[in-house]
Write a protein that holds these residues in place. Structure first.
Motif, PDB file in Angstrom:
ATOM      1  N   TYR A 168      -2.145   5.715   5.958  1.00 56.33           N
ATOM      2  CA  TYR A 168      -2.561   4.335   6.229  1.00 56.33           C
ATOM      3  C   TYR A 168      -1.580   3.358   5.607  1.00 56.33           C
ATOM      4  O   TYR A 168      -1.182   2.368   6.218  1.00 56.33           O
ATOM      5  CB  TYR A 168      -3.959   4.056   5.655  1.00 56.33           C
ATOM      6  CG  TYR A 168      -5.080   4.840   6.283  1.00 56.33           C
ATOM      7  CD1 TYR A 168      -6.320   4.927   5.664  1.00 56.33           C
ATOM      8  CD2 TYR A 168      -4.939   5.492   7.499  1.00 56.33           C
ATOM      9  CE1 TYR A 168      -7.362   5.632   6.214  1.00 56.33           C
ATOM     10  CE2 TYR A 168      -5.979   6.203   8.055  1.00 56.33           C
ATOM     11  CZ  TYR A 168      -7.189   6.270   7.406  1.00 56.33           C
ATOM     12  OH  TYR A 168      -8.218   6.984   7.947  1.00 56.33           O
ATOM     13  N   GLN A 170       1.541   3.884   4.882  1.00 59.37           N
ATOM     14  CA  GLN A 170       2.807   3.930   5.607  1.00 59.37           C
ATOM     15  C   GLN A 170       2.719   3.113   6.894  1.00 59.37           C
ATOM     16  O   GLN A 170       3.628   2.357   7.235  1.00 59.37           O
ATOM     17  CB  GLN A 170       3.126   5.381   5.994  1.00 59.37           C
ATOM     18  CG  GLN A 170       3.211   6.333   4.833  1.00 59.37           C
ATOM     19  CD  GLN A 170       4.632   6.732   4.566  1.00 59.37           C
ATOM     20  OE1 GLN A 170       5.402   6.960   5.472  1.00 59.37           O
ATOM     21  NE2 GLN A 170       4.990   6.784   3.310  1.00 59.37           N
ATOM     22  N   ALA A 171       1.604   3.292   7.619  1.00 62.06           N
ATOM     23  CA  ALA A 171       1.457   2.559   8.878  1.00 62.06           C
ATOM     24  C   ALA A 171       1.492   1.059   8.618  1.00 62.06           C
ATOM     25  O   ALA A 171       2.149   0.306   9.338  1.00 62.06           O
ATOM     26  CB  ALA A 171       0.143   2.943   9.557  1.00 62.06           C
ATOM     27  N   SER A 172       0.797   0.626   7.580  1.00 62.44           N
ATOM     28  CA  SER A 172       0.732  -0.802   7.287  1.00 62.44           C
ATOM     29  C   SER A 172       2.099  -1.345   6.905  1.00 62.44           C
ATOM     30  O   SER A 172       2.553  -2.370   7.423  1.00 62.44           O
ATOM     31  CB  SER A 172      -0.262  -1.049   6.151  1.00 62.44           C
ATOM     32  OG  SER A 172      -0.239  -2.400   5.766  1.00 62.44           O
ATOM     33  N   LEU A 173       2.796  -0.625   6.001  1.00 59.25           N
ATOM     34  CA  LEU A 173       4.120  -1.101   5.586  1.00 59.25           C
ATOM     35  C   LEU A 173       5.085  -1.072   6.763  1.00 59.25           C
ATOM     36  O   LEU A 173       5.936  -1.954   6.906  1.00 59.25           O
ATOM     37  CB  LEU A 173       4.645  -0.223   4.448  1.00 59.25           C
ATOM     38  CG  LEU A 173       3.868  -0.353   3.142  1.00 59.25           C
ATOM     39  CD1 LEU A 173       4.232   0.767   2.184  1.00 59.25           C
ATOM     40  CD2 LEU A 173       4.145  -1.703   2.487  1.00 59.25           C
ATOM     41  N   GLY A 174       4.938  -0.048   7.630  1.00 55.07           N
ATOM     42  CA  GLY A 174       5.825   0.054   8.792  1.00 55.07           C
ATOM     43  C   GLY A 174       5.667  -1.110   9.756  1.00 55.07           C
ATOM     44  O   GLY A 174       6.570  -1.423  10.523  1.00 55.07           O
ATOM     45  N   LEU A 175       4.498  -1.764   9.703  1.00 59.04           N
ATOM     46  CA  LEU A 175       4.288  -2.909  10.582  1.00 59.04           C
ATOM     47  C   LEU A 175       4.781  -4.196   9.945  1.00 59.04           C
ATOM     48  O   LEU A 175       4.663  -5.275  10.515  1.00 59.04           O
ATOM     49  CB  LEU A 175       2.790  -3.044  10.911  1.00 59.04           C
ATOM     50  CG  LEU A 175       2.261  -1.974  11.859  1.00 59.04           C
ATOM     51  CD1 LEU A 175       0.744  -1.913  11.796  1.00 59.04           C
ATOM     52  CD2 LEU A 175       2.707  -2.257  13.280  1.00 59.04           C
ATOM     53  N   GLY A 176       5.315  -4.077   8.722  1.00 60.88           N
ATOM     54  CA  GLY A 176       5.867  -5.265   8.089  1.00 60.88           C
ATOM     55  C   GLY A 176       4.936  -5.928   7.092  1.00 60.88           C
ATOM     56  O   GLY A 176       5.149  -7.060   6.704  1.00 60.88           O
ATOM     57  N   ALA A 177       3.881  -5.205   6.661  1.00 63.93           N
ATOM     58  CA  ALA A 177       2.995  -5.797   5.663  1.00 63.93           C
ATOM     59  C   ALA A 177       3.611  -5.639   4.276  1.00 63.93           C
ATOM     60  O   ALA A 177       4.376  -4.723   4.033  1.00 63.93           O
ATOM     61  CB  ALA A 177       1.632  -5.100   5.705  1.00 63.93           C
ATOM     62  N   THR A 178       3.255  -6.547   3.385  1.00 56.38           N
ATOM     63  CA  THR A 178       3.689  -6.403   1.998  1.00 56.38           C
ATOM     64  C   THR A 178       2.738  -5.428   1.298  1.00 56.38           C
ATOM     65  O   THR A 178       1.702  -5.064   1.848  1.00 56.38           O
ATOM     66  CB  THR A 178       3.629  -7.735   1.246  1.00 56.38           C
ATOM     67  OG1 THR A 178       2.263  -8.187   1.263  1.00 56.38           O
ATOM     68  CG2 THR A 178       4.520  -8.763   1.886  1.00 56.38           C
ATOM     69  N   GLN A 181      -0.667  -7.020   0.865  1.00 54.51           N
ATOM     70  CA  GLN A 181      -1.413  -7.091   2.115  1.00 54.51           C
ATOM     71  C   GLN A 181      -1.989  -5.721   2.464  1.00 54.51           C
ATOM     72  O   GLN A 181      -3.115  -5.614   2.950  1.00 54.51           O
ATOM     73  CB  GLN A 181      -0.504  -7.556   3.261  1.00 54.51           C
ATOM     74  CG  GLN A 181      -0.257  -9.046   3.280  1.00 54.51           C
ATOM     75  CD  GLN A 181       0.726  -9.450   4.353  1.00 54.51           C
ATOM     76  OE1 GLN A 181       1.737  -8.778   4.555  1.00 54.51           O
ATOM     77  NE2 GLN A 181       0.436 -10.540   5.026  1.00 54.51           N
ATOM     78  N   THR A 182      -1.188  -4.692   2.207  1.00 48.83           N
ATOM     79  CA  THR A 182      -1.664  -3.341   2.494  1.00 48.83           C
ATOM     80  C   THR A 182      -2.876  -3.011   1.634  1.00 48.83           C
ATOM     81  O   THR A 182      -3.867  -2.463   2.124  1.00 48.83           O
ATOM     82  CB  THR A 182      -0.529  -2.332   2.232  1.00 48.83           C
ATOM     83  OG1 THR A 182       0.571  -2.667   3.052  1.00 48.83           O
ATOM     84  CG2 THR A 182      -0.979  -0.916   2.546  1.00 48.83           C
ATOM     85  N   ASN A 185      -5.899  -5.342   2.854  1.00 49.02           N
ATOM     86  CA  ASN A 185      -6.404  -5.211   4.214  1.00 49.02           C
ATOM     87  C   ASN A 185      -6.706  -3.790   4.632  1.00 49.02           C
ATOM     88  O   ASN A 185      -7.416  -3.567   5.598  1.00 49.02           O
ATOM     89  CB  ASN A 185      -5.389  -5.792   5.211  1.00 49.02           C
ATOM     90  CG  ASN A 185      -5.287  -7.287   5.083  1.00 49.02           C
ATOM     91  OD1 ASN A 185      -6.290  -7.971   5.138  1.00 49.02           O
ATOM     92  ND2 ASN A 185      -4.092  -7.797   4.872  1.00 49.02           N
TER      93      ASN A 185
ATOM     94  N   VAL B  80      10.224  -7.291   5.158  1.00 50.31           N
ATOM     95  CA  VAL B  80       9.030  -7.490   5.976  1.00 50.31           C
ATOM     96  C   VAL B  80       9.420  -7.883   7.393  1.00 50.31           C
ATOM     97  O   VAL B  80       8.883  -7.380   8.381  1.00 50.31           O
ATOM     98  CB  VAL B  80       8.134  -8.563   5.320  1.00 50.31           C
ATOM     99  CG1 VAL B  80       7.184  -9.173   6.330  1.00 50.31           C
ATOM    100  CG2 VAL B  80       7.373  -7.964   4.172  1.00 50.31           C
ATOM    101  N   ARG B  83      10.962  -4.932   9.328  1.00 58.13           N
ATOM    102  CA  ARG B  83       9.996  -3.967   9.858  1.00 58.13           C
ATOM    103  C   ARG B  83       9.209  -4.550  11.025  1.00 58.13           C
ATOM    104  O   ARG B  83       8.542  -3.838  11.765  1.00 58.13           O
ATOM    105  CB  ARG B  83       9.064  -3.493   8.752  1.00 58.13           C
ATOM    106  CG  ARG B  83       9.812  -2.686   7.725  1.00 58.13           C
ATOM    107  CD  ARG B  83       8.913  -2.093   6.704  1.00 58.13           C
ATOM    108  NE  ARG B  83       9.674  -1.439   5.643  1.00 58.13           N
ATOM    109  CZ  ARG B  83       9.349  -1.469   4.365  1.00 58.13           C
ATOM    110  NH1 ARG B  83       8.272  -2.122   3.991  1.00 58.13           N
ATOM    111  NH2 ARG B  83      10.085  -0.857   3.473  1.00 58.13           N
ATOM    112  N   ILE B 110      -1.334 -10.007   9.849  1.00 53.52           N
ATOM    113  CA  ILE B 110      -0.647 -10.048   8.564  1.00 53.52           C
ATOM    114  C   ILE B 110       0.600 -10.906   8.601  1.00 53.52           C
ATOM    115  O   ILE B 110       1.110 -11.310   7.563  1.00 53.52           O
ATOM    116  CB  ILE B 110      -0.264  -8.649   8.048  1.00 53.52           C
ATOM    117  CG1 ILE B 110       0.546  -7.890   9.073  1.00 53.52           C
ATOM    118  CG2 ILE B 110      -1.462  -7.876   7.632  1.00 53.52           C
ATOM    119  CD1 ILE B 110       1.282  -6.758   8.451  1.00 53.52           C
TER     120      ILE B 110
END
Lengths: 284, 250
Positions: A168, A170-178, A181-182, A185, B80, B83, B110
């Motif tokens: 989870y 990894q998926a969040s960070l891969g979408l550009g979250a800090t 935020q990960t 959220n 950020v 990505r 986000i």
């Protein structure tokens, strides 16, 4: 020469029966205690008992101020212990590595949770009541319960947060979250069942404490209005009624109310956690 | 025009030298397959392109990687934002334990988008692009975990393209899926390449021939051969390439 006293098949059956017996005895102990309290206490419990105030130091009348005191101190404990415990858990899992500080914090939490309640009570008297000059009050009582509750909230939350799958994150960070935020959220929402369980576990202990609060919360028979008023949570009232010989009947009545509250809390937690998990994980 | 250019990339985890002298150019709106035996650095390479390897403290590298004209390990680069431009689909589908809608909307929210109408529209577009809208339209607010593996992976793809990235990195996206789901995702890749630049790590050489225009063959952290897929599989230049694709090792 060696011989077996019984064959492995029959020892299997015997062990099976021993385990079943252990389960039954454990359940039996619980039922006996609950049963005895409820049988002796429920006859005393009626609407006047729950909504009235104590008369004659509690010889008759009701326990409303005690119920309110209990709710009050537990709420304060929850409000203080939850962010502290969860915050420490987030730090341990998400930010700290494996270092001396980390091991120290963990050791500290374990030690804190082993300290006897009465020692907490004495500390509460010396620090909150006297040193901080908060007096005998709901606030002082709540603060003592809060520091007792923090280790439990911390330990259970740590497990819950660490069990959130890394995929989870990894998926969040891969979408550009800090990272934050990960955590906010994804990680914390996913650990809520565990965190809630930890908080309710801690609060169940808090609401049951007599020794920890008795030197901090005062002993008032009246309804506490502000957090600086003294109060008398249910276990303390039970203790006073019993040891000062005021009324054993009312002591049992108080005990019955306490037991029912704890049962309700336990069932409510299980129900809420199950429903939340179903919602998050889909129905199976 | 090249979307990604890699120059003399070497990566290490501590003293472990993983990628050696990698040079590659990835033209825009193409699909490039990365093939090679397990453990030869393909996934590490992929994760270097969106700086996911930054999460591992022992990671260090030399060389340059350009996304268009920007060197992605430059001093002022916002990871950020990188990505957001370079999205990733993982080997095992990893939807969040949230509703299907919230999964796809996650990237948008986000990054600060609050307009719910805009979000709803983008979610619908993305689920349609990922060829799964029809299957989930009536249950957008059900948990994403209630879907099958293939459906979850398509939702994850929708989640990635909702961010409107320029590049999509796919790390063996079909390896955990059944053949029918695999076909659906391969069709999806063939359509997506019109808008996106795609790099896909795959162990399935037939898959590489089905979806990719270019193929890079990795062995022991080096690129042995970089060529048009049609050339590499029919007329490999290197002996090791030929041995791998004919199954003599791998």
């Amino acid at each position: 020469m060696s011989f077996k006293i019984c064959s492995s098949k029959s020892s299997d059956k015997i062990m099976n029966k021993i385990f079943i017996l252990s389960g039954i005895v454990t359940l039996g102990i619980l039922l006996i205690i609950l049963g005895y309290i409820l049988v002796k206490g429920l006859p005393v419990v009626n609407l006047e008992f729950l909504l009235g105030s104590p008369i004659d130091s509690g010889k008759s009348g009701g326990i409303l101020p005690m119920i309110i005191s209990s709710v009050y101190v537990t709420l304060i404990a929850a409000v203080i212990a939850t962010p502290l415990g969860v915050g420490a858990a987030v730090y341990m899992v998400e930010y700290a590595g494996e270092s001396k500080i980390v091991n120290l914090i963990r050791f500290g939490a374990e030690t804190l949770s082993s300290i006897p309640s009465i020692v907490f009570g004495l500390f509460g008297l010396a620090f909150f009541v006297v040193f901080l000059n908060l007096g005998w009050s709901i606030l002082s009582g709540g603060l003592v319960l809060a520091i007792m509750a923090v280790p439990t909230v911390f330990q259970v939350s740590e497990v819950a947060i660490a069990s959130v799958p890394n995929t989870y994150r990894q998926a969040s960070l891969g979408l550009g979250a800090t990272k934050w935020q990960t955590i906010a959220n994804v990680v914390i929402p996913a650990s809520i069942p565990g965190i809630v369980t930890g908080v309710i576990l801690a609060m169940t202990r808090a609401i049951s404490e007599a020794a920890a609060v008795m030197y901090a919360v005062g002993s008032a028979l009246s309804v506490p209005i502000s957090i600086f008023d003294p109060g008398r949570p249910l276990p303390l009232h039970l203790y006073i009624l019993a040891t000062e010989g005021i009324s054993m009947d009312n002591a049992f009545g108080t005990a019955a109310v306490l037991v029912i509250i704890v049962l309700i809390l336990t069932f409510a937690t299980n129900y809420l956690v199950n429903r939340y998990q179903e919602k998050m994980m889909g129905k199976f | 025009m090249n979307r990604i250019t890699v120059k003399n990339l070497n990566t290490k985890f501590g003293d472990n030298h993983i990628l050696k002298n990698i040079n590659m150019q990835v033209p825009e709106n193409t699909v490039t397959a990365l093939i090679g035996p397990s453990g030869c650095g393909k996934s590490t390479f992929l994760r270097t392109l969106n700086r996911m390897n930054d999460l591992i403290p022992s990671f260090n590298h030399t060389g340059e990687i350009y996304l268009d004209d920007t060197e992605i390990y430059g001093k002022n680069i916002d990871v950020v934002n990188l990505r957001k431009r370079v999205g990733m689909v993982f080997q095992k589908a990893n939807p969040f334990p949230k509703s299907i809608f919230d999964n796809v909307a996650y990237g948008l929210r986000i990054h600060g988008i609050e307009d719910e109408d805009f979000i709803a529209q983008r979610v619908e577009e993305s689920l349609k692009s990922a060829a799964i809208w029809d299957e989930v339209e009536s249950k957008l607010y059900d948990s994403a975990m209630s879907l099958s593996g293939g459906q979850q992976q398509r939702v994850c793809i929708a989640r990635t393209i909702a961010n409107k990235p320029e590049v999509i990195l796919m790390d063996e996206p079909c390896s955990a899926l059944d053949p029918i789901s695999t076909i659906k995702i391969e069709d999806l890749i063939n359509r997506l390449k019109k808008e996106y630049t795609i790099l896909i790590v795959t162990h399935n050489m037939q898959q590489a021939t089905r979806v990719s225009k270019y193929t890079s063959f990795f062995l022991n952290g080096e690129i042995i051969e970089n060529n048009l897929t049609s050339e590499l599989f029919i007329n490999p230049r290197e002996e090791k390439t030929e041995e791998y694709i004919t199954g003599r090792f791998g």
